[in-house]
Design an enzyme around this catalytic site. Structure first.
Site, PDB file in Angstrom:
ATOM      1  N   TYR A 130      46.383   2.139  41.559  1.00  0.00           N
ATOM      2  CA  TYR A 130      47.245   0.992  41.809  1.00  0.00           C
ATOM      3  C   TYR A 130      48.286   0.852  40.718  1.00  0.00           C
ATOM      4  CZ  TYR A 130      43.939  -1.537  38.743  1.00  0.00           C
ATOM      5  OH  TYR A 130      43.139  -1.932  37.695  1.00  0.00           O
TER       6      TYR A 130
ATOM      7  N   HIS B  75      39.922 -10.376  39.881  1.00  0.00           N
ATOM      8  CA  HIS B  75      40.645 -10.343  38.616  1.00  0.00           C
ATOM      9  C   HIS B  75      42.098 -10.752  38.774  1.00  0.00           C
ATOM     10  CE1 HIS B  75      37.644  -6.886  37.695  1.00  0.00           C
ATOM     11  NE2 HIS B  75      37.097  -8.051  37.408  1.00  0.00           N
TER      12      HIS B  75
ATOM     13  N   ASP C 190      31.994  -9.329  35.404  1.00  0.00           N
ATOM     14  CA  ASP C 190      32.253  -9.922  36.722  1.00  0.00           C
ATOM     15  C   ASP C 190      31.142 -10.876  37.146  1.00  0.00           C
ATOM     16  OD1 ASP C 190      34.615  -8.554  36.817  1.00  0.00           O
ATOM     17  OD2 ASP C 190      33.982  -7.098  38.316  1.00  0.00           O
TER      18      ASP C 190
ATOM     19  N   LYS D 199      50.506  -6.064  42.298  1.00  0.00           N
ATOM     20  CA  LYS D 199      49.809  -4.785  42.402  1.00  0.00           C
ATOM     21  C   LYS D 199      50.149  -4.109  43.727  1.00  0.00           C
ATOM     22  CE  LYS D 199      45.725  -6.252  39.800  1.00  0.00           C
ATOM     23  NZ  LYS D 199      44.270  -6.442  39.838  1.00  0.00           N
TER      24      LYS D 199
END
Length: 180
Positions: free
Chosen positions: A132, A62, A168, A72
């Site tokens: 995250y 992603h 996905d 991130k």
């Protein structure tokens, strides 16, 4: 805290100093001045928490596009993952290359992934949880991804029959992405 730069510019593995004794442990997971001194000046604006109940859950690859691109800071708080970052910066000498790292609750390691990377992970244990930080809020309109098994990237995932979401499973290949 130890900041280990990888061979792909901007991608950094972080090993925090863990203080343990008979009571358990303590560690600092983030300090803006410490990260800035190590060359990471992202200003995080959102924290996310993900739990995968099965071993072999694969989430990714992603990324956010345009003005909503995100850096991130990923860490595991329960279980373990094979964490992958793919360089999708059009002018990068490492474009299309990936690096993978085992992050776990046991090893306390974190991964800083700068803007311009696709990110994904595969759980190595049941009941794995990750948290995250991101430096840009989520935007549904800028949500994008690359299929996990793109042969042009050829990530060596630890599980060849992963548990995937419908989203996905239907992502495009890197060659089909507009990189502007």
């Amino acid at each position: 805290m130890e900041f280990i730069k990888t061979d792909i510019d901007g991608l950094v593995l972080i090993k925090p100093k863990v203080h343990t004794d008979h009571r358990g442990f303590f560690l600092e997971t983030y300090s803006a001045p410490v990260f800035a001194a190590a060359g990471i000046d992202a200003v995080f604006v959102q924290d996310n928490h993900s739990k995968s109940v099965a071993k072999g859950v694969l989430r990714g690859l992603h990324f956010q596009t345009g003005p909503f691109a995100q850096s991130k800071l990923v860490r595991v708080i329960s279980g373990s993952i094979f964490d992958v970052a793919v360089d999708i910066r059009p002018n990068s000498p490492a474009f299309g290359q990936w690096r993978g790292f085992e992050l776990s609750a046991a090893n306390f390691q974190m991964l800083f992934i700068p803007r311009g990377f696709a990110h994904g992970f595969c759980t190595l244990e049941e009941d794995t949880e990750i948290v995250y930080k991101v430096d840009n809020p989520y935007s549904r309109e800028n949500d994008a991804g690359i299929i996990w098994n793109d042969p042009d990237i050829a990530v060596a995932w630890p599980d060849v029959e992963p548990v995937l979401s419908d989203k996905d499973r239907g992502l495009p290949r890197l060659a089909q992405i507009n990189h502007k």
